[in-house]
Enzyme design. Structure first.
Site, mmCIF file in Angstrom:
data_model
loop_
_atom_site.group_PDB
_atom_site.id
_atom_site.type_symbol
_atom_site.label_atom_id
_atom_site.label_comp_id
_atom_site.label_asym_id
_atom_site.label_seq_id
_atom_site.Cartn_x
_atom_site.Cartn_y
_atom_site.Cartn_z
ATOM 1 N N ASP A 117 0.827 -1.213 0.000
ATOM 2 C CA ASP A 117 0.000 0.000 0.000
ATOM 3 C C ASP A 117 0.865 1.267 0.000
ATOM 4 O O ASP A 117 2.096 1.205 0.002
ATOM 5 C CB ASP A 117 -0.930 -0.073 1.219
ATOM 6 C CG ASP A 117 -2.303 0.529 0.955
ATOM 7 O OD1 ASP A 117 -2.437 1.329 0.021
ATOM 8 O OD2 ASP A 117 -3.239 0.212 1.719
ATOM 9 N N ASP A 142 -10.241 3.385 -3.414
ATOM 10 C CA ASP A 142 -10.959 2.190 -2.943
ATOM 11 C C ASP A 142 -12.369 2.079 -3.521
ATOM 12 O O ASP A 142 -13.044 3.072 -3.755
ATOM 13 C CB ASP A 142 -11.051 2.213 -1.413
ATOM 14 C CG ASP A 142 -9.698 1.964 -0.776
ATOM 15 O OD1 ASP A 142 -8.701 1.811 -1.506
ATOM 16 O OD2 ASP A 142 -9.634 1.937 0.467
HETATM 17 C C1 GLA Z 1 -6.030 1.376 1.556
HETATM 18 C C2 GLA Z 1 -6.194 0.355 0.457
HETATM 19 C C3 GLA Z 1 -7.330 -0.601 0.819
HETATM 20 C C4 GLA Z 1 -6.996 -1.288 2.139
HETATM 21 C C5 GLA Z 1 -6.761 -0.250 3.224
HETATM 22 C C6 GLA Z 1 -6.235 -0.889 4.511
HETATM 23 O O1 GLA Z 1 -7.127 2.215 1.652
HETATM 24 O O2 GLA Z 1 -6.463 0.982 -0.771
HETATM 25 O O3 GLA Z 1 -7.532 -1.555 -0.197
HETATM 26 O O4 GLA Z 1 -5.877 -2.099 1.979
HETATM 27 O O5 GLA Z 1 -5.815 0.722 2.813
HETATM 28 O O6 GLA Z 1 -5.997 0.028 5.520
#
Ligand code: GLA
Length: 404
Positions: A151, A206
């Site tokens: 990430d 997301d």
């Molecule tokens: C980010 C990623 C998500 C998830 C969260 C976890 O937002 O894009 O897919 O992994 O972090 O905290």
């Protein structure tokens, strides 16, 4: 002079050995990876019993048989680093340890994935890998991890190409083949530089389980299925075997309607996105299970050519997407974005399929195909006009096979 030569010799040796290590693991994700991830449904609430149950459910539901392989733990599995800097699992939530969990998942014929972050902290505030890349890679390899989602939170002043390449090299030098799933939300156009760095890269922020909404979280937004689809514009040419545009983990079974879920799944399949389920596999409805295990739709996603679908016809709320497949087959997806069902009439022979990126030119006056509907009963031939009902916020998907 002698010393200078020595220095040159040493540095070229170092360069040589670094370049020997500088690669991602080949032969992984030759078709888009398939699996499950904890985040969409469980957020930070992860523990070893739940993960084991998810592995059991992947087998019992028929998903493993349909091609799903990875059980991926997202954020929040972490404990603290030990006195030497090695990361540990949370002893409260993973009391048997990550190695034992990997052994369990492997005993089911599945693979285990884990999550980290290129910054100092993960998005949920757990320890990130920055400055610990080689140590973390060694730890994952020791545990028997098969997949790393990496990430992009807490990365102020971090160079994205440098950070992802560093972790790629760390994983490679640790020696255990680990699929490297990059997650920097498309912020730095990874499709332009990450083909040799990761096996997939997120293209957007997301996902959110809705058809066309934007969910505002203050400083950032998450997105419904239609906005995510629209954000894929121009990215098709960058995807292929071993390097995929990742449209995010799926929300099938997480609250949308049956037709919306079918459309969501079909779109991810057609656009050759990784198929990572994000629902609770232990108690999904029969409808959800049927969507996730539709082998005909999965076969489009897993087609060996690895060509992402192209938007072929755009009539506003109605679109036709085409995905070239092996053996001169094609998939056609009729997408209805609107709130009303549409009775659609389509004359195959009126529209030439022309794809300049992957060099297709198909004139349906000269070639005819038998088609089969992949969600409903129905078949036909392209020498006859098509009449098809496409549900509100839904799709119909046909597979075309050349007539001998
Ligand atoms: C980010 C990623 C998500 C998830 C969260 C976890 O937002 O894009 O897919 O992994 O972090 O905290």
């Amino acid at each position: 002079m002698k010393n200078a030569l020595k220095a040159v010799g040493l540095s070229s040796l170092l360069l040589f050995s670094n370049s020997a290590l500088s690669q991602k693991f080949e032969n992984l994700a030759q078709t888009p990876q398939m699996g499950w991830n904890s985040w969409n449904n469980f957020d930070c609430d992860v523990n070893e019993d739940m993960i084991k149950q998810m592995a059991d459910a992947m087998v019992e539901s028929g998903m493993k048989e349909a091609g799903y392989e990875y059980i991926n733990i997202d954020d929040c599995w972490h404990g603290e680093r030990d006195e030497n800097g090695f990361i540990q699992e949370s002893k409260a939530h993973f009391p048997s340890g990550m190695k034992a969990l990997a052994d369990y998942v492997h005993s089911k014929g599945l693979k285990l994935g884990i999550y980290s972050d290129a910054g100092t902290k993960t998005c949920a505030g757990k320890p990130g890998s920055r400055g610990y890349e080689y140590q973390d890679a060694i730890t994952y390899a020791k545990w028997g991890i098969d997949y790393l989602k990496y990430d992009w939170c807490s990365t102020e002043n971090v160079n994205p190409i440098g950070a992802y390449t560093l972790m790629r090299d760390a994983l490679h030098s640790a020696g255990r083949p680990i699929l490297f799933s990059m997650c920097e939300w498309g912020d730095n156009k990874p499709w332009e530089w990450a083909k040799d760095v990761g096996h997939s890269w997120r293209t957007t922020g997301d996902i959110y389980p809705c058809w066309s909404c934007e969910k505002n979280h203050g400083s950032w937004s998450s997105w419904g299925v239609m906005p995510i689809l629209d954000m894929q514009k121009g990215l098709r040419k960058y995807a292929g075997p071993g390097h995929w545009n990742d449209m995010d983990m799926m929300e099938v079974g997480n609250g949308m309607s049956f037709e919306e879920d079918k459309a969501h799944f079909s779109i991810w399949a057609m656009l050759a996105s990784p198929l990572i389920a994000g629902n609770d596999l232990r108690n999904m409805s029969d409808q959800t299970r049927k969507i996730l295990t539709n082998k005909d739709i999965i076969a489009l996603n897993q087609d060996k050519l690895g060509i992402q679908a192209m938007k072929f016809i755009d009539e506003g709320d109605f679109e036709i997407w085409v995905k070239p497949l092996e053996n001169n087959e094609l998939a056609f997806m009729f997408l209805n974005r609107s709130d009303n069902a549409i009775d659609y009439n389509y004359d195959w022979q009126f529209n030439i399929y022309k794809d300049d990126i992957f060099n297709y030119y198909i004139d349906f006056n000269k070639e005819s195909f038998n088609w089969k509907n992949l969600w409903e009963k129905g078949s036909g031939n392209t020498n006859k006009k098509l009449k098809i009902k496409v549900p509100a916020r839904g799709v119909q998907v046909l597979r075309l096979t050349p007539e001998k």
